[in-house]
Design an enzyme around this catalytic site. Sequence first.
Site, PDB file in Angstrom:
ATOM      1  N   THR A 123       4.788   5.144  10.249  1.00 15.89           N
ATOM      2  CA  THR A 123       6.383   4.367  10.945  1.00 15.89           C
ATOM      3  C   THR A 123       7.551   6.520  10.869  1.00 15.89           C
ATOM      4  OG1 THR A 123       6.636   4.869   8.871  1.00 15.89           O
ATOM      5  CG2 THR A 123       6.760   2.527   9.923  1.00 15.89           C
ATOM      6  N   PHE A 139       4.162  -3.753  10.839  1.00 16.90           N
ATOM      7  CA  PHE A 139       4.145  -4.946  11.466  1.00 16.90           C
ATOM      8  C   PHE A 139       5.210  -5.837  10.564  1.00 16.90           C
ATOM      9  CE2 PHE A 139       0.028  -5.982  12.779  1.00 16.90           C
ATOM     10  CZ  PHE A 139      -0.031  -5.043  14.830  1.00 16.90           C
ATOM     11  N   GLN A 173      -6.048   0.926   8.330  1.00 19.43           N
ATOM     12  CA  GLN A 173      -6.202   0.263   8.861  1.00 19.43           C
ATOM     13  C   GLN A 173      -5.865   0.043   9.862  1.00 19.43           C
ATOM     14  OE1 GLN A 173      -3.933  -3.534   6.413  1.00 19.43           O
ATOM     15  NE2 GLN A 173      -4.393  -1.500   4.667  1.00 19.43           N
ATOM     16  N   HIS A 183      -9.799  -1.605  11.224  1.00 21.34           N
ATOM     17  CA  HIS A 183      -9.884  -1.773  12.725  1.00 21.34           C
ATOM     18  C   HIS A 183      -9.944  -1.062  14.050  1.00 21.34           C
ATOM     19  CE1 HIS A 183      -7.522  -4.332   9.765  1.00 21.34           C
ATOM     20  NE2 HIS A 183      -7.921  -4.699   9.739  1.00 21.34           N
ATOM     21  N   CYS A 187     -16.662  -1.506  28.253  1.00 20.59           N
ATOM     22  CA  CYS A 187     -16.803  -2.159  29.244  1.00 20.59           C
ATOM     23  C   CYS A 187     -17.309  -3.638  28.920  1.00 20.59           C
ATOM     24  CB  CYS A 187     -17.744  -1.683  30.058  1.00 20.59           C
ATOM     25  SG  CYS A 187     -18.402  -3.204  30.847  1.00 20.59           S
ATOM     26  N   CYS A 209     -21.361  -3.916  30.396  1.00 17.23           N
ATOM     27  CA  CYS A 209     -22.698  -2.807  30.002  1.00 17.23           C
ATOM     28  C   CYS A 209     -22.073  -2.144  29.173  1.00 17.23           C
ATOM     29  CB  CYS A 209     -23.004  -2.269  31.468  1.00 17.23           C
ATOM     30  SG  CYS A 209     -21.356  -0.970  31.912  1.00 17.23           S
ATOM     31  N   THR A 261       1.013   0.616   3.198  1.00 16.64           N
ATOM     32  CA  THR A 261       0.518  -0.860   3.699  1.00 16.64           C
ATOM     33  C   THR A 261       0.893  -2.064   2.909  1.00 16.64           C
ATOM     34  OG1 THR A 261      -1.556  -3.108   4.197  1.00 16.64           O
ATOM     35  CG2 THR A 261      -1.750  -0.948   2.051  1.00 16.64           C
ATOM     36  N   SER A 262       1.158  -4.093   3.210  1.00 19.01           N
ATOM     37  CA  SER A 262       1.448  -4.616   2.623  1.00 19.01           C
ATOM     38  C   SER A 262       0.561  -5.874   2.053  1.00 19.01           C
ATOM     39  CB  SER A 262       2.297  -5.229   3.943  1.00 19.01           C
ATOM     40  OG  SER A 262       1.735  -6.006   4.934  1.00 19.01           O
ATOM     41  N   ASN A 306       4.657   2.124  -1.803  1.00 21.40           N
ATOM     42  CA  ASN A 306       4.866   1.535   0.064  1.00 21.40           C
ATOM     43  C   ASN A 306       6.811   0.957  -0.222  1.00 21.40           C
ATOM     44  OD1 ASN A 306       3.351   0.130   1.529  1.00 21.40           O
ATOM     45  ND2 ASN A 306       4.639  -1.533   1.299  1.00 21.40           N
TER      46      ASN A 306
HETATM   47  P1  NAD Z   1       2.309  -4.491   7.639  1.00 20.15           P
HETATM   48  O1  NAD Z   1       3.706  -3.843   8.834  1.00 20.15           O
HETATM   49  O2  NAD Z   1       2.014  -5.418   7.235  1.00 20.15           O
HETATM   50  O3  NAD Z   1       2.590  -3.389   6.540  1.00 20.15           O
HETATM   51  C1  NAD Z   1       3.663  -2.045   6.673  1.00 20.15           C
HETATM   52  C2  NAD Z   1       3.952  -1.752   4.834  1.00 20.15           C
HETATM   53  O4  NAD Z   1       4.036  -0.605   5.264  1.00 20.15           O
HETATM   54  C3  NAD Z   1       5.609  -2.754   4.731  1.00 20.15           C
HETATM   55  O5  NAD Z   1       4.879  -3.102   3.787  1.00 20.15           O
HETATM   56  C4  NAD Z   1       5.895  -1.051   4.399  1.00 20.15           C
HETATM   57  O6  NAD Z   1       7.104  -1.704   3.633  1.00 20.15           O
HETATM   58  C5  NAD Z   1       5.823  -0.434   4.109  1.00 20.15           C
HETATM   59  N1  NAD Z   1       5.941   1.126   4.949  1.00 20.15           N
HETATM   60  C6  NAD Z   1       7.195   1.061   5.829  1.00 20.15           C
HETATM   61  N2  NAD Z   1       7.219   2.689   5.905  1.00 20.15           N
HETATM   62  C7  NAD Z   1       7.125   2.978   5.571  1.00 20.15           C
HETATM   63  C8  NAD Z   1       6.906   4.534   4.808  1.00 20.15           C
HETATM   64  N3  NAD Z   1       7.898   5.905   4.971  1.00 20.15           N
HETATM   65  N4  NAD Z   1       6.126   4.885   3.498  1.00 20.15           N
HETATM   66  C9  NAD Z   1       5.075   4.098   2.548  1.00 20.15           C
HETATM   67  N5  NAD Z   1       5.874   2.534   3.038  1.00 20.15           N
HETATM   68  C10 NAD Z   1       6.057   2.074   4.002  1.00 20.15           C
HETATM   69  O7  NAD Z   1       1.144  -3.267   7.558  1.00 20.15           O
HETATM   70  P2  NAD Z   1      -0.832  -3.060   7.431  1.00 20.15           P
HETATM   71  O8  NAD Z   1      -0.502  -3.937   5.814  1.00 20.15           O
HETATM   72  O9  NAD Z   1      -1.237  -2.263   7.236  1.00 20.15           O
HETATM   73  O10 NAD Z   1      -1.046  -4.498   8.456  1.00 20.15           O
HETATM   74  C11 NAD Z   1      -0.432  -4.789   9.742  1.00 20.15           C
HETATM   75  C12 NAD Z   1      -1.888  -4.465  10.228  1.00 20.15           C
HETATM   76  O11 NAD Z   1      -1.374  -4.285  11.898  1.00 20.15           O
HETATM   77  C13 NAD Z   1      -2.885  -3.406  10.489  1.00 20.15           C
HETATM   78  O12 NAD Z   1      -4.739  -3.627  10.945  1.00 20.15           O
HETATM   79  C14 NAD Z   1      -2.122  -2.136  10.575  1.00 20.15           C
HETATM   80  O13 NAD Z   1      -3.683  -1.621  11.437  1.00 20.15           O
HETATM   81  C15 NAD Z   1      -1.704  -2.775  11.822  1.00 20.15           C
HETATM   82  N6  NAD Z   1      -0.810  -1.581  13.185  1.00 20.15           N
HETATM   83  C16 NAD Z   1      -1.616  -0.275  13.237  1.00 20.15           C
HETATM   84  C17 NAD Z   1      -0.477   0.422  13.658  1.00 20.15           C
HETATM   85  C18 NAD Z   1      -1.057   1.775  13.706  1.00 20.15           C
HETATM   86  O14 NAD Z   1      -2.171   1.508  13.499  1.00 20.15           O
HETATM   87  N7  NAD Z   1      -0.021   2.702  13.432  1.00 20.15           N
HETATM   88  C19 NAD Z   1       1.110  -0.719  13.368  1.00 20.15           C
HETATM   89  C20 NAD Z   1       1.219  -1.236  14.033  1.00 20.15           C
HETATM   90  C21 NAD Z   1       0.231  -2.933  12.693  1.00 20.15           C
END
Ligand code: NAD
Length: 256
Positions: A36, A43, A113, A131, A139, A142, A202-203, A225
């Site tokens: 972020t 998400f 993830q 992921h 493709c 092929c 991660t949530s 988190n």
């Molecule tokens: P999630 O959106 O479910 O959870 C993200 C968590 O991170 C939240 O609980 C939030 O409070 C916390 N958060 C946000 N900013 C933060 C920061 N600066 N420091 C600490 N915590 C912070 O995401 P998830 O659990 O990774 O699951 C979502 C799925 O979607 C995963 O598979 C993910 O790979 C994918 N996704 C990936 C990306 C990416 O590649 N950047 C972006 C969006 C979603």
Amino acid sequence: MEDFEKLQFEKDKKYFLEMIRASKKIVFFGGAGISTESGIPDFRSSSGIYSKDFGSQISPEEMLSRSYFDSHTRDFYRFYRKVMLYPDAEPNRVHKKLAELEAAGKDITVVTQNIDGLHQKAGSKNVLELHGTVLKNHCTNCGHAYDLNFVSNPNNPIPHCSLCDGIVKPDVVLYEEPLDSDVVSAAVEAISTCDMLIIAGTSLVVYPAASYVRYFRGKCSAVINLTSTPNESRCDLVFHQKAGDVFDWIDVESSV
Ligand code: NAD
């Protein structure tokens, strides 16, 4: 913060830094919250993708599913390009600190993830992408490989293979698709043999990825988190703050 909370916080911070220094093997298990600060929305935060109105009755999970990719490829790509692709994003202080620790000789495995490739862009070598990645595409007919530019071009609503005209699909694990078994095995092996596990941004609600942290048998587990997450009470340390702020505490030289 009350005085006793301040004391506890300082104690936790000290223990976290001591464990980073003392641990021979560390696993960093991250999610969308790690990117972020690079401008990629997660998400489930209040400003995350799930809180945005895309003018559709179809949920983001459904639009990012394999059956939707197969049945509504054009709409899949429209959504995917809009919400999942950030080609100009740069690694932030968490990606960089992890890469610096690894380069300085710390045995760190990043199990992510995320699909944005920012850990590798920062220089981390030991990265397991549960992921997949937006940077690679194949493709479906092929198997010919394509880069991100090829699939991100909006003038090409459905990217077709230049060799066989098959549909090109991102190497991202869509909902309904299994995870790569080699990547899963390597992640479980790393988690079950490390001394310290850091779960961050991660949530922890996306399965099966979230279940792998249960294999941890080491000395110290830490959650970083912004908001509370399931099972964090089982962890030794919990920091409800920005992962970048916590990683700023780490001095690379004295941690290896
Ligand atoms: P999630 O959106 O479910 O959870 C993200 C968590 O991170 C939240 O609980 C939030 O409070 C916390 N958060 C946000 N900013 C933060 C920061 N600066 N420091 C600490 N915590 C912070 O995401 P998830 O659990 O990774 O699951 C979502 C799925 O979607 C995963 O598979 C993910 O790979 C994918 N996704 C990936 C990306 C990416 O590649 N950047 C972006 C969006 C979603």
